[in-house]
Design an enzyme around this catalytic site. Structure first.
Site, PDB file in Angstrom:
ATOM      1  N   TYR A   1       0.852  -1.195   0.000  1.00  0.00           N
ATOM      2  CA  TYR A   1       0.000   0.000   0.000  1.00  0.00           C
ATOM      3  C   TYR A   1       0.884   1.240   0.000  1.00  0.00           C
ATOM      4  O   TYR A   1       1.839   1.321   0.782  1.00  0.00           O
ATOM      5  CB  TYR A   1      -0.902   0.012   1.236  1.00  0.00           C
ATOM      6  CG  TYR A   1      -1.671   1.303   1.409  1.00  0.00           C
ATOM      7  CD1 TYR A   1      -2.977   1.427   0.941  1.00  0.00           C
ATOM      8  CD2 TYR A   1      -1.083   2.406   2.037  1.00  0.00           C
ATOM      9  CE1 TYR A   1      -3.677   2.617   1.077  1.00  0.00           C
ATOM     10  CE2 TYR A   1      -1.780   3.601   2.174  1.00  0.00           C
ATOM     11  CZ  TYR A   1      -3.077   3.697   1.695  1.00  0.00           C
ATOM     12  OH  TYR A   1      -3.772   4.878   1.831  1.00  0.00           O
TER      13      TYR A   1
ATOM     14  N   GLU B   1      -3.436   7.313  -4.238  1.00  0.00           N
ATOM     15  CA  GLU B   1      -3.317   6.064  -3.489  1.00  0.00           C
ATOM     16  C   GLU B   1      -3.165   4.889  -4.447  1.00  0.00           C
ATOM     17  O   GLU B   1      -3.881   4.806  -5.451  1.00  0.00           O
ATOM     18  CB  GLU B   1      -4.577   5.867  -2.634  1.00  0.00           C
ATOM     19  CG  GLU B   1      -4.529   4.638  -1.742  1.00  0.00           C
ATOM     20  CD  GLU B   1      -5.862   4.431  -1.010  1.00  0.00           C
ATOM     21  OE1 GLU B   1      -5.948   4.795   0.163  1.00  0.00           O
ATOM     22  OE2 GLU B   1      -6.810   3.924  -1.646  1.00  0.00           O
TER      23      GLU B   1
END
Ligand code: GDP
Ligand code: MN
Length: 383
Positions: free
Chosen positions: A104, A189
């Site tokens: 992530y 993101e």
């Protein structure tokens, strides 16, 4: 806030050389089939709903296909879905990569630190909110210096990468910072950022562009699709206007009074719909425009709740009276007015001359407007 769908986000990624799987967008099952048939999308492939909500993987909005026929089938199934209230109109087809690890990575603004912040986690592929505090590494970034070498290395070591993968992340983070900075993003993101062999590939993309920077980015104008057409008109006229689900229109001034008015209506059994904040203005024309906009939203009843300060009561009254004659027959609505404060007497008189009574008490005004809305009163005033 301009939220980009995954495929648009990935187009921005491509501009900054963030590594991506090969893929293409399809808007029909037949188109999906021909993308695979023509080898524009290699097999096996992934078929992903292009909606703004997350959690598609868990929600059946991400499917796999080994052949063109399967890709067509998966596309048909996904295009028929309504995902978290959003109709799926397009899918992204991409080659399916063999994933070794899911990471992530994100850049966003930390409002309490008042700084951009880089966040990385070795536990990618799941919703980041479900990752425990210790599993997420946060690195504040100096906005002028940008993401420095030592900060990128800190991220590399937090993710346990070495060799070619480490180099790959270092490059990717530099790209991501440039993207965040130059595109005026509030969020970039990648979840998951996949480790595929020795390299990293962005399997998902979430990009949100800051609204206040929109004047610098006309290229995003067409994707500003979270506003209703009326909200778009309001924005052009610089009027704070929001459309909710209810049937009572609210015109107030100042965010505080506007919010409080919505609360009181709700508590009294009303369903506030459109609300409009006149803010501070001494221009009756702006008030007129605001009223005409309200009429276009076709509320069942409207509550005008003004506290005269900078925006004087007589300004509002004059603007309202001017608007009344311009509201088309079919768009008239019952109006309850309460204007108090600066130049209250003048404002009240102007309204009375036009046949609108200004009530003094908040409670009686609210009860009246709720009753009008709930009774589905005929479209009588203002007239
Ligand atoms: P989200 O659930 O809406 O965030 O959608 P994502 O784009 O993150 O996809 C959900 C999941 O699908 C990912 O976490 C992966 O596990 C899986 N996935 C997506 N693309 C690929 C791929 O190319 N290969 C494999 N094996 N899995 C993929
Ligand atoms: Mn994701």
């Amino acid at each position: 806030m301009v939220k980009l769908a995954e495929w648009r986000g990935k187009e921005v990624f491509r501009k900054y050389a963030v590594p991506l799987p090969r893929g293409a967008v399809a808007r029909s099952p037949a188109e999906a089939r021909s993308l695979v048939d023509s080898a524009a999308v290699p097999t096996p492939c992934v078929v992903k709903a292009q909606v703004l909500a997350g959690g598609r993987g868990k929600g059946g909005a991400v499917r796999f296909a080994d052949t063109a026929a399967q890709a067509e089938e998966a596309t048909r199934a996904i295009l028929g879905m309504e995902f978290k209230g959003e109709k799926v109109k397009e899918v992204l087809l991409e080659e399916k990569l063999p994933i070794a690890r899911e990471l992530y990575v994100s850049l966003t603004l930390d409002r309490s630190l008042r700084l951009p912040i880089l966040m990385v986690s070795a536990q990618g592929g799941v919703e980041i909110e479900s990752v425990a505090e210790g599993g997420l590494v946060k690195i504040p970034v100096h906005p002028f210096i940008g993401l420095a070498g030592y900060e990128r290395r800190q991220a590399v070591s937090a993710l346990g990468l070495s060799g070619a993968a480490a180099k790959s992340l270092d490059r990717l983070l530099s790209s991501l910072w440039r993207l965040f900075d130059e595109e005026d993003a509030e969020l970039v993101e990648i979840n998951p950022l996949a480790v595929v062999g020795d390299s990293l590939v962005a399997l998902d993309a979430k990009v949100i562009i800051e609204d206040d920077a929109s004047f610098r980015h006309p290229e995003y104008a067409e994707v500003r699709d979270d506003r209703t057409p009326l909200e778009e008109i309001a924005r052009e006229k610089d009027i704070a206007f929001v459309q909710l689900d209810g049937n009572i229109g609210v015109i107030a001034n100042g965010a505080g009074l506007t919010m409080a008015t919505l609360d009181v209506l709700q508590q009294s059994g009303g369903r506030p719909g459109v609300f409009l904040d006149l803010g501070g203005t001494d221009d009756p024309k702006k008030v007129t425009e605001a009223f005409l906009l309200m009429a276009m939203a076709k509320p069942k009843a409207v509550f005008l709740n003004i506290f005269g300060g900078v925006t004087r009561c007589d300004t509002v009254a004059n603007g309202l009276v001017a608007a009344m004659s311009q509201v088309p027959e079919g768009e008239r609505f019952p109006l309850v007015a309460r204007i108090r404060g600066n130049n209250e007497a003048e404002g009240t008189q102007i309204l009375e001359r036009a046949g609108v009574a200004s009530l003094k008490g908040l409670k009686e005004s609210v009860e009246k407007v709720v009753a009008l809305a709930n009774a589905g009163a005929p479209l009588a005033g203002p007239a």
